[in-house]
Design a protein around this motif. Structure first.
Motif, PDB file in Angstrom:
ATOM      1  N   ARG A 107       0.866  -1.173   0.000  1.00  0.00           N
ATOM      2  CA  ARG A 107       0.000   0.000   0.000  1.00  0.00           C
ATOM      3  C   ARG A 107       0.905   1.226   0.000  1.00  0.00           C
ATOM      4  O   ARG A 107       1.592   1.497   0.975  1.00  0.00           O
ATOM      5  CB  ARG A 107      -0.915   0.015   1.214  1.00  0.00           C
ATOM      6  N   ASP A 119      -3.328   8.004  -4.761  1.00  0.00           N
ATOM      7  CA  ASP A 119      -3.436   6.598  -5.158  1.00  0.00           C
ATOM      8  C   ASP A 119      -4.460   6.508  -6.286  1.00  0.00           C
ATOM      9  O   ASP A 119      -5.655   6.326  -6.051  1.00  0.00           O
ATOM     10  CB  ASP A 119      -3.861   5.750  -3.954  1.00  0.00           C
ATOM     11  N   SER A 122      -7.081   3.685  -6.652  1.00  0.00           N
ATOM     12  CA  SER A 122      -8.247   3.606  -5.766  1.00  0.00           C
ATOM     13  C   SER A 122      -9.448   4.383  -6.290  1.00  0.00           C
ATOM     14  O   SER A 122     -10.505   4.375  -5.659  1.00  0.00           O
ATOM     15  CB  SER A 122      -7.865   4.146  -4.381  1.00  0.00           C
ATOM     16  N   ARG A 142      -8.271   7.709  -2.671  1.00  0.00           N
ATOM     17  CA  ARG A 142      -7.340   7.740  -1.551  1.00  0.00           C
ATOM     18  C   ARG A 142      -6.292   8.815  -1.820  1.00  0.00           C
ATOM     19  O   ARG A 142      -5.622   8.807  -2.851  1.00  0.00           O
ATOM     20  CB  ARG A 142      -6.683   6.366  -1.401  1.00  0.00           C
ATOM     21  N   ALA A 177      -2.435   9.091   4.291  1.00  0.00           N
ATOM     22  CA  ALA A 177      -3.541   8.842   3.364  1.00  0.00           C
ATOM     23  C   ALA A 177      -4.841   8.595   4.095  1.00  0.00           C
ATOM     24  O   ALA A 177      -4.880   8.041   5.191  1.00  0.00           O
ATOM     25  CB  ALA A 177      -3.206   7.645   2.486  1.00  0.00           C
ATOM     26  N   THR A 178      -5.929   8.987   3.451  1.00  0.00           N
ATOM     27  CA  THR A 178      -7.272   8.644   3.866  1.00  0.00           C
ATOM     28  C   THR A 178      -8.135   8.583   2.611  1.00  0.00           C
ATOM     29  O   THR A 178      -7.675   8.891   1.509  1.00  0.00           O
ATOM     30  CB  THR A 178      -7.826   9.665   4.869  1.00  0.00           C
ATOM     31  N   VAL A 179      -9.373   8.189   2.779  1.00  0.00           N
ATOM     32  CA  VAL A 179     -10.284   8.078   1.643  1.00  0.00           C
ATOM     33  C   VAL A 179     -11.225   9.273   1.637  1.00  0.00           C
ATOM     34  O   VAL A 179     -11.883   9.571   2.644  1.00  0.00           O
ATOM     35  CB  VAL A 179     -11.085   6.763   1.693  1.00  0.00           C
TER      36      VAL A 179
END
Length: 604
Positions: A107, A119, A122, A142, A177-179
């Protein structure tokens, strides 16, 4: 009230592991294999054999116990830093080493500082998505928590994507990172001449991504498809199309091929179809063929309901015949003395519902128009629900629910005259133990022994495979139905996924699919517990392909864990194989003995 006879006294437990001493040292790792992708990043197990029981074993510096036959099972922290297991087996002056490389999911970390990176893999939605014009569709990506993400739609409006509430704390070096996600109308994403764009900004940096266009299904007409079974096994009676609540999820509905339904979406290899105005489900793309534009949705309105017993001397079943004009989507639930049939996309209009010969199996029938296009028909039975088939009668343009009666059972000899399907589980698939004992090979002799025990009890056993060769899951059910089996028992050994401690979670369990099969599973589980004395993991529903046929009750026994050295060794012992078969026999006898008592209690 009559009582159920107690199970015979037996000695519980496993046989001792045969001792192997002085054999050549040889490290063989059954799991994980070289370069195996491990899904856990915490702890997991490693299993195999060192060839002899008088050996000291260390894996990554940790001492791992070795069974008397040389098998080992270790529970270790995942080797994230080195991505390998280093094994060292020592006996006196002899030392053998082996290295097993492994992999972990990659990841890509996204930094909170420096050059902005996202990313892109994603990004959702992916290519090939269909949806209704009225749907709201999730757009997500992401990206670093300190970025700003927006989507510019075909309507020239920017829609902000919000970060997940559990986003990480930001610093310039860690993975930040986050979504980010939002929902927008399909129309915003459906213009291929002006595709939507995703903007990710942080300070002066900007990353621009193109969102794949979504196919918007027409708002003023329906797109229809007809279900088709890709199975080449059996007749139409055996072929069904399995529908699920979510993409690639658990099977729930077993629908008839030839059923015409409205298509409401497509994504990730699955097509969403509408059963009625309130329920959409997913089927595999290969299980549906699109119909020409303009095809009208069938109008399904029932007439009267007819119940007719079979014409065979044994009167083995009663047919509930419901004229609907076209195949309906349906679902059958059975438990206790109640069987419930739900018909989707159907309106009920029965005037009279004759019970030909006033059949004694179905004592009462109640129908209800639950919604405008959903009908629920409840049958109250004079016996516990036992088996059924869903059929389509093309000549009468009618849906048929064939409800099976209990067979005649002698409580003193509960299996005499019955046909029992014995299914030694696997291949294909299956698990392997530390010394290389493959599950499919291990349970095959248990199946053969059970067949002989059943013959001794006067039953007619049918075994689903007669060799170590693979037999498909669908073929096993077709063979059993064609043999008119009265019960189906599948024999298995258990294993675990990555990240689950095998020392605290092994034991005995029995599984079922239809609720009507739960009593059989419970009797089998009790018999296994009496003989094995292992941890009771219980009786559970599970999404089982071999247990989905509904003409007979089914249970799947997970008697032991093949990955545990002592339990694998037991499965090499002929005496224990017989014990496993005897437990299954006792579970079957107990189940049919109870049914015999219920028959006797109803007799005036």
């Amino acid at each position: 009230m009559p009582t159920v006879p107690a199970a015979p006294l037996v000695e519980a437990g496993l046989p001792p592991v045969p001792a192997v001493r002085g054999a050549a040292l040889a490290i063989r790792v059954q799991y994980p294999g070289p370069n195996q992708l491990l899904t856990t990043r915490d702890s997991t197990f490693i299993l195999g054999s060192v060839g002899s029981g008088d050996v000291a074993l260390r894996i990554n510096g940790v001492t791992v116990p070795v069974a008397a036959n040389g098998a080992f099972l270790g529970w270790l922290g995942a080797p994230l830093a080195t991505a390998r297991y280093e094994l060292e087996a020592v006996r006196g002056a002899d030392t053998v080493r082996r290295t097993v490389p492994v992999r972990f999911p990659v990841r890509t970390p996204l930094s909170g500082g420096g050059k902005l990176r996202v990313d892109s893999g994603s990004l959702a939605p992916a290519r090939g998505v269909w949806a209704r014009s009225s749907d709201l569709l999730r757009v997500s990506l992401r990206a670093p928590r300190n970025a700003v993400v927006t989507v510019l739609g075909a309507d020239s409006v920017r829609y902000p994507l919000l970060a997940a509430a559990t986003a990480p704390v930001i610093d310039s070096t860690s993975d930040a990172a986050t979504v980010f996600a939002t929902e927008v109308a399909v129309a915003v994403l459906a213009d291929s001449s002006k595709p939507a764009q995703l903007f990710v900004t942080r300070g002066r940096d900007t990353v621009l991504l193109r969102v794949p266009p979504v196919r918007a299904l027409p708002a003023t007409s329906r797109l229809l498809g007809v279900l088709r079974s890709t199975s080449t096994v059996g007749s139409d009676t055996d072929r069904v199309v399995s529908a699920r609540t979510i993409i690639d999820g658990t099977y729930k509905w077993q629908l008839l091929p030839g059923t015409v339904l409205e298509v409401t979406g497509r994504q990730s290899g699955f097509t969403r179809v509408r059963l009625d105005a309130q329920l959409d489900v997913w089927v595999d793309n290969n299980d549906i063929a699109l119909l020409p534009a303009g095809t009208a949705l069938p109008r399904r309105v029932t007439g009267g309901f007819r119940m007719t017993p079979s014409l065979t001397p044994a009167a083995e079943y009663v047919d509930v015949v419901i004229g609907t004009g076209d195949r309906p989507a349906h679902h059958v639930e059975a438990e206790g003395h109640t069987m419930t049939l739900t018909l989707y996309g159907v309106q009920a209009n029965p005037d009279i519902s004759p019970i030909i010969g006033n059949d004694s199996l179905v004592r009462r029938m109640v129908w209800e128009q639950v919604t405008t296009d959903r009908v629920k028909i409840t049958l109250q039975l004079s016996q516990p629900a036992y088996g059924w088939l869903s059929l389509w009668d093309d000549a009468r343009r009618a849906f048929v629910l064939r409800v099976r009666r209990l067979p005649a059972i002698d409580a003193a000899h509960p299996l005499r005259g019955l046909t029992i399907a014995v299914d030694p589980g696997h291949p294909p698939a299956g698990s392997t133990g530390p010394t290389g004992l493959y599950e499919g090979d291990a349970v095959f002799p248990v199946g053969l022994k059970l067949v002989e025990l059943l013959r001794e009890r006067g039953a007619n056993p049918v075994i689903t495979r007669t060799s170590l060769a693979a037999v498909g899951l669908a073929e096993r059910g077709v063979q059993s139905r064609r043999a008119n089996a009265h019960a189906f028992i599948s024999i298995h050994l258990n294993a675990l996924p990555d990240g689950v401690n095998p020392f605290t979670t092994n034991g005995t369990s029995t599984l079922f699919y239809h609720n009507a099969s739960e009593p059989l599973a419970r009797d089998v589980q009790h018999a296994l517990q009496v003989r094995f004395g292992l941890r009771d993991l219980g009786v559970h529903y599970q999404n089982l392909a071999v247990a989905r046929p509904s003409w007979y009750p089914s249970a799947l026994a997970e008697g032991l864990f093949v990955i545990v050295p002592e339990q694998e060794a037991a499965m090499r012992d002929e005496g224990f194989q017989l014990k496993y078969a005897e437990a299954l026999l006792e579970g079957l006898e107990q189940y049919f003995r109870r049914l015999a008592m219920s028959q006797r209690e109803r007799t005036p």
